[in-house]
Scaffold this active site. Sequence first.
Site, PDB file in Angstrom:
ATOM      1  N   LYS A 193       0.798  -1.081  -0.062  1.00 32.19           N
ATOM      2  CA  LYS A 193      -0.183  -0.025   0.011  1.00 32.19           C
ATOM      3  C   LYS A 193       0.925   1.321   0.040  1.00 32.19           C
ATOM      4  O   LYS A 193       0.529   2.042  -0.759  1.00 32.19           O
ATOM      5  CB  LYS A 193      -0.879  -0.077   1.245  1.00 32.19           C
ATOM      6  CG  LYS A 193      -1.832  -1.371   1.369  1.00 32.19           C
ATOM      7  CD  LYS A 193      -2.901  -1.260   2.626  1.00 32.19           C
ATOM      8  CE  LYS A 193      -2.182  -1.154   3.834  1.00 32.19           C
ATOM      9  NZ  LYS A 193      -1.788  -2.384   4.275  1.00 32.19           N
ATOM     10  N   ARG A 218      -9.408   0.623   9.028  1.00 32.46           N
ATOM     11  CA  ARG A 218      -8.861  -0.594   9.446  1.00 32.46           C
ATOM     12  C   ARG A 218      -9.952  -1.440  10.129  1.00 32.46           C
ATOM     13  O   ARG A 218      -9.898  -2.837  10.582  1.00 32.46           O
ATOM     14  CB  ARG A 218      -7.917  -0.844  10.374  1.00 32.46           C
ATOM     15  CG  ARG A 218      -6.415  -1.263   9.451  1.00 32.46           C
ATOM     16  CD  ARG A 218      -5.143  -1.067  10.736  1.00 32.46           C
ATOM     17  NE  ARG A 218      -4.103  -1.854  10.152  1.00 32.46           N
ATOM     18  CZ  ARG A 218      -3.077  -1.073   9.685  1.00 32.46           C
ATOM     19  NH1 ARG A 218      -2.879  -0.006   9.118  1.00 32.46           N
ATOM     20  NH2 ARG A 218      -1.975  -1.916   9.314  1.00 32.46           N
ATOM     21  N   ARG A 251      11.954  -6.913   4.994  1.00 31.86           N
ATOM     22  CA  ARG A 251      11.895  -5.818   4.823  1.00 31.86           C
ATOM     23  C   ARG A 251      12.672  -4.773   5.897  1.00 31.86           C
ATOM     24  O   ARG A 251      12.851  -5.172   7.002  1.00 31.86           O
ATOM     25  CB  ARG A 251      10.314  -5.339   5.054  1.00 31.86           C
ATOM     26  CG  ARG A 251      10.324  -3.607   5.284  1.00 31.86           C
ATOM     27  CD  ARG A 251       8.522  -3.434   4.981  1.00 31.86           C
ATOM     28  NE  ARG A 251       7.767  -3.702   6.196  1.00 31.86           N
ATOM     29  CZ  ARG A 251       6.397  -3.361   6.080  1.00 31.86           C
ATOM     30  NH1 ARG A 251       5.909  -3.108   4.898  1.00 31.86           N
ATOM     31  NH2 ARG A 251       5.715  -3.466   7.060  1.00 31.86           N
ATOM     32  N   ARG A 262      11.753  -2.446  10.958  1.00 28.64           N
ATOM     33  CA  ARG A 262      10.736  -1.702  11.891  1.00 28.64           C
ATOM     34  C   ARG A 262      10.520  -2.691  13.325  1.00 28.64           C
ATOM     35  O   ARG A 262      10.704  -3.846  12.910  1.00 28.64           O
ATOM     36  CB  ARG A 262       9.609  -1.694  11.161  1.00 28.64           C
ATOM     37  CG  ARG A 262       9.091  -0.371  10.814  1.00 28.64           C
ATOM     38  CD  ARG A 262       7.822  -0.477   9.841  1.00 28.64           C
ATOM     39  NE  ARG A 262       6.742  -1.172  10.327  1.00 28.64           N
ATOM     40  CZ  ARG A 262       5.468  -1.138   9.555  1.00 28.64           C
ATOM     41  NH1 ARG A 262       5.581  -0.401   8.367  1.00 28.64           N
ATOM     42  NH2 ARG A 262       4.539  -1.685  10.089  1.00 28.64           N
ATOM     43  N   ARG A 295      -0.401  -9.172  13.636  1.00 31.42           N
ATOM     44  CA  ARG A 295      -0.835  -8.109  12.788  1.00 31.42           C
ATOM     45  C   ARG A 295      -1.842  -8.745  11.656  1.00 31.42           C
ATOM     46  O   ARG A 295      -3.076  -8.340  11.356  1.00 31.42           O
ATOM     47  CB  ARG A 295       0.181  -7.418  11.813  1.00 31.42           C
ATOM     48  CG  ARG A 295       0.692  -6.470  12.820  1.00 31.42           C
ATOM     49  CD  ARG A 295       2.117  -6.009  12.463  1.00 31.42           C
ATOM     50  NE  ARG A 295       2.364  -5.485  11.280  1.00 31.42           N
ATOM     51  CZ  ARG A 295       3.405  -5.656  10.558  1.00 31.42           C
ATOM     52  NH1 ARG A 295       4.627  -6.145  11.247  1.00 31.42           N
ATOM     53  NH2 ARG A 295       3.599  -5.071   9.302  1.00 31.42           N
TER      54      ARG A 295
HETATM   55  N1  LIG Z   1      -6.209   2.618  11.045  1.00 29.65           N
HETATM   56  C1  LIG Z   1      -5.334   2.141  12.242  1.00 29.65           C
HETATM   57  N2  LIG Z   1      -6.107   1.766  13.199  1.00 29.65           N
HETATM   58  C2  LIG Z   1      -5.609   1.165  14.366  1.00 29.65           C
HETATM   59  N3  LIG Z   1      -4.205   0.885  14.391  1.00 29.65           N
HETATM   60  C3  LIG Z   1      -3.612   1.257  13.254  1.00 29.65           C
HETATM   61  C4  LIG Z   1      -4.048   1.866  12.071  1.00 29.65           C
HETATM   62  N4  LIG Z   1      -3.152   2.180  11.194  1.00 29.65           N
HETATM   63  C5  LIG Z   1      -1.948   1.805  11.885  1.00 29.65           C
HETATM   64  N5  LIG Z   1      -2.113   1.087  12.985  1.00 29.65           N
HETATM   65  C6  LIG Z   1      -1.181   0.690  13.916  1.00 29.65           C
HETATM   66  O1  LIG Z   1       0.045   0.703  13.285  1.00 29.65           O
HETATM   67  C7  LIG Z   1       0.781  -0.514  12.995  1.00 29.65           C
HETATM   68  C8  LIG Z   1       1.455  -0.261  11.596  1.00 29.65           C
HETATM   69  O2  LIG Z   1       0.472   0.021  10.497  1.00 29.65           O
HETATM   70  P1  LIG Z   1       1.160   0.106   9.076  1.00 29.65           P
HETATM   71  O3  LIG Z   1       2.452   1.207   8.824  1.00 29.65           O
HETATM   72  O4  LIG Z   1      -0.087   0.519   8.224  1.00 29.65           O
HETATM   73  O5  LIG Z   1       1.843  -1.174   8.807  1.00 29.65           O
HETATM   74  P2  LIG Z   1       1.562  -2.421   8.147  1.00 29.65           P
HETATM   75  O6  LIG Z   1       0.514  -2.234   6.811  1.00 29.65           O
HETATM   76  O7  LIG Z   1       2.733  -2.968   7.321  1.00 29.65           O
HETATM   77  O8  LIG Z   1       0.977  -3.364   8.933  1.00 29.65           O
HETATM   78  C9  LIG Z   1      -0.293  -1.404  12.906  1.00 29.65           C
HETATM   79  O9  LIG Z   1      -0.148  -2.843  13.190  1.00 29.65           O
HETATM   80  C10 LIG Z   1      -1.137  -0.854  14.043  1.00 29.65           C
HETATM   81  O10 LIG Z   1      -0.709  -1.047  15.424  1.00 29.65           O
END
Ligand SMILES: Nc1ncnc2c1ncn2[C@@H]1O[C@H](COP(=O)(O)OP(=O)(O)O)[C@@H](O)[C@H]1O
Length: 214
Positions: free
Chosen positions: A13, A87, A126, A161, A172
């Site tokens: 994404k 999400r 990654r 990360r 996740r």
């Molecule tokens: N919309 C959201 N609602 C709740 N938690 C979120 C949201 N966006 C991100 N997070 C938090 O940030 C973390 C990393 O998200 P992101 O950078 O989108 O990584 P990825 O898509 O690789 O899991 C998630 O595992 C969660 O803990």
Amino acid sequence: MNIILLGPPGAGKGTQARHLVETRGMVQLSTGDMLREAKTSGTEMGQKVAAIMDAGKLVTDEIVIGLIEEKLTTEKGAGFIFDGFPRTLAQADALSALLTKLGQSLHTVIEMRVDDDALVGRITARSTCGGCGEVYNDNTKPIPADGKCTNCGKENEFVRRADDNEDSLRTRLMEYYKKTSPLIGYYYAKGDLRPVNGLADIKEVTASIEAVLG
Ligand SMILES: Nc1ncnc2c1ncn2[C@@H]1O[C@H](COP(=O)(O)OP(=O)(O)O)[C@@H](O)[C@H]1O
């Protein structure tokens, strides 16, 4: 034009969002990036989210909706790309209400389809530039042989990360299937969903997204 990039962690994404920012002048709103920023800011909110994120759980709806609301009213550009948001169904409803309040609407939800084995492989490989956060080795590009980041040009360390480890990744994925994947049905029923094959190489995925957006 406001769009959502929907898909599991590691679907690509962020990579595709950055491309749309460069070619179309859209604004990328990544809640993951916003939360990582909050995490390093040392604020009370940052401390609260750090442990949750590192474990791979979702941060509360209240916090992420608040972050998105603030950006929606301050950032300007040729439309928003929601990356990693919504999400949960509560976040989807909140987004719809926020857009309506601003006299805006959602154009398309792009579902990036990838299989689980590919995700695990991508994420466990990654790493990011310790200086600017540019992503490497997630099937996009290898770490530069000269050690200089292709984005910021500096010779930084390439770091993992905190949540890109096997345990956190399983959590996740579980969070994704329990709480986020119902959004696929939700947006399909609303008529907004457009699937693309996220397993193709980056340029092909970009081309599929371009074809959907027109
Ligand atoms: N919309 C959201 N609602 C709740 N938690 C979120 C949201 N966006 C991100 N997070 C938090 O940030 C973390 C990393 O998200 P992101 O950078 O989108 O990584 P990825 O898509 O690789 O899991 C998630 O595992 C969660 O803990």
